[in-house]
Enzyme design. Structure first.
Site, PDB file in Angstrom:
ATOM      1  N   GLU A  25       0.730  -1.361  -0.019  1.00 47.26           N
ATOM      2  CA  GLU A  25      -0.173  -0.043   0.045  1.00 47.26           C
ATOM      3  C   GLU A  25       0.938   1.213  -0.001  1.00 47.26           C
ATOM      4  OE1 GLU A  25      -1.712   1.697   3.472  1.00 47.26           O
ATOM      5  OE2 GLU A  25      -1.186   0.072   4.739  1.00 47.26           O
ATOM      6  N   LYS A 159      -3.869  -1.748  14.959  1.00 45.68           N
ATOM      7  CA  LYS A 159      -3.323  -0.815  15.975  1.00 45.68           C
ATOM      8  C   LYS A 159      -4.265  -0.904  17.008  1.00 45.68           C
ATOM      9  CE  LYS A 159      -3.254   2.402  12.899  1.00 45.68           C
ATOM     10  NZ  LYS A 159      -3.206   1.569  11.716  1.00 45.68           N
TER      11      LYS A 159
HETATM   12  N1  PSU Z   1      -1.538   0.986   9.678  1.00 44.03           N
HETATM   13  C1  PSU Z   1      -0.433   1.716   9.669  1.00 44.03           C
HETATM   14  N2  PSU Z   1      -0.122   2.868   8.960  1.00 44.03           N
HETATM   15  C2  PSU Z   1      -1.112   3.443   8.169  1.00 44.03           C
HETATM   16  C3  PSU Z   1      -2.508   2.639   8.231  1.00 44.03           C
HETATM   17  C4  PSU Z   1      -2.648   1.551   8.706  1.00 44.03           C
HETATM   18  O1  PSU Z   1       0.646   1.055  10.452  1.00 44.03           O
HETATM   19  O2  PSU Z   1      -0.811   4.191   7.540  1.00 44.03           O
HETATM   20  C5  PSU Z   1      -3.371   3.230   7.192  1.00 44.03           C
HETATM   21  C6  PSU Z   1      -3.733   2.321   6.300  1.00 44.03           C
HETATM   22  O3  PSU Z   1      -3.622   2.484   5.076  1.00 44.03           O
HETATM   23  C7  PSU Z   1      -5.191   1.628   6.712  1.00 44.03           C
HETATM   24  C8  PSU Z   1      -5.588   2.898   7.111  1.00 44.03           C
HETATM   25  O4  PSU Z   1      -5.803   1.187   5.397  1.00 44.03           O
HETATM   26  O5  PSU Z   1      -4.466   3.550   7.865  1.00 44.03           O
HETATM   27  C9  PSU Z   1      -6.920   2.894   7.751  1.00 44.03           C
HETATM   28  O6  PSU Z   1      -7.485   4.118   7.760  1.00 44.03           O
HETATM   29  P1  PSU Z   1      -9.204   4.356   8.306  1.00 44.03           P
HETATM   30  O7  PSU Z   1      -8.890   4.046   9.658  1.00 44.03           O
HETATM   31  O8  PSU Z   1      -9.354   5.778   7.920  1.00 44.03           O
HETATM   32  O9  PSU Z   1      -9.970   3.449   7.586  1.00 44.03           O
END
Ligand code: PSU
Ligand code: MN
Length: 302
Positions: A25, A159
């Protein structure tokens, strides 16, 4: 292939030769880590995947097309772009239609990987149900994507800023299996152990590949989570990360941060509050996932 998809020469050659490809990603590059560590991480992760015998395909949207595999100059551009969009499922057509630069989240990367015929995707952590999600409805689109798009996502869990029990409940409801490498429990990103059981422990890539093949052969759509705990030597102390996470969440609340800004905000604050040590952990776990992902891609190919 869909005409909106453009494979890099390296990825196109791998596809032609039937070699294993691993998707990566770009939100983690553009929004998840600061310059210049984000670029170093992106390069190192690609190299690890090559060393492990697979071909990396970092995914982003550029000039109105979905790019699968980026040249080094493009990785650099993404790592330094202050205005790259954060693209989830709903945002992909906007970036394609307007030609704006966009970094793909787990959800969007899964969509693009599937369109390009890639079965394995490596990231740091998946999105999930946010704390207070029962009230705010803040549930990452990553979870819906895992329910519907057939790609295996290798991650270090979700996380600890999230509500991990609710995240696992959501995945169960939507029939998304959570495989775990090296331990019975689901990983917790900065720390190896969430204290919550994953569904099936499978240490071996061949075993994971058989599971994934069986799922798809049964016509069961959707993805698989492969949880790969951060190595103990690189992990954060649990009490420290819990306290700092609580503080970062309180700050986000006080400042009214919401929606797609919240994950980057929390990651940034946690990095600052740990004096950068959370970033070192984050980089270590992504590299560790790259090894597991490359091995899984090879096992699926063999
Ligand atoms: N985990 C990480 N760093 C990130 C993300 C997740 O360690 O930058 C990003 C990923 O791209 C994940 C996104 O899909 O955060 C999720 O965002 P949201 O909670 O807005 O869906
Ligand atoms: Mn959200």
């Amino acid at each position: 292939m869909n005409e909106l998809i453009q494979l890099s020469p390296e990825v196109a050659a791998a596809r032609e030769q039937g070699r294993p490809v691993v998707a990566l990603e770009s939100t983690i590059i553009a929004h998840g880590m600061p310059w210049p560590q984000n670029l170093e991480m992106a390069r190192q992760v690609e190299d690890i995947i090559r060393i492990e015998g697979a071909v990396p395909a970092t995914i982003a949207v550029m000039d109105g097309r979905i790019r699968v595999g980026l040249a080094d100059a493009e990785l650099q551009q993404l790592a330094q772009a202050p205005d790259a969009l954060k693209l989830s499922r709903r945002d992909l057509p906007y970036a394609v239609a307007t030609g704006r630069l966009g970094a793909t989240t787990v959800a969007a990367t899964m969509i693009c990987a599937h369109l390009a015929g890639i079965e394995v995707f490596v990231t740091g952590g998946i999105g999930g149900v946010h704390r207070g999600g029962a009230e705010s409805f803040d549930i990452s689109a990553d979870l819906q994507e895992l329910a519907r798009t057939p790609v295996a996502v290798v991650c270090a869990g979700a996380k600890s800023i999230l509500d991990l029990p609710l995240t696992l409940e959501y995945l169960e409801t939507h029939g998304v299996p959570v495989l775990s490498i090296g331990q019975d429990n689901f990983a917790a990103f900065f720390t190896p152990d969430s204290g919550l059981k994953a569904d099936f422990r499978m240490d071996d890539a061949a075993e994971q590949a058989r599971f994934i093949r069986a799922k798809w052969a049964l016509g069961l759509d959707g993805g698989v989570v492969v949880s790969n705990p951060v190595p103990a030597a690189a992990a954060m102390p649990r009490e420290e990360i819990d306290a700092i996470t609580a503080q970062a969440l309180a700050e986000a609340d006080a400042q009214g941060i919401a929606g797609k800004a919240i994950t980057p905000f929390l990651l940034g604050r946690i990095k600052a509050l740990t004096g950068g040590r959370s970033l070192a952990t984050n980089i270590a776990l992504v590299k560790h996932n790259a090894v597991a992902g490359a091995r899984l891609a090879r096992a699926l190919q063999g």
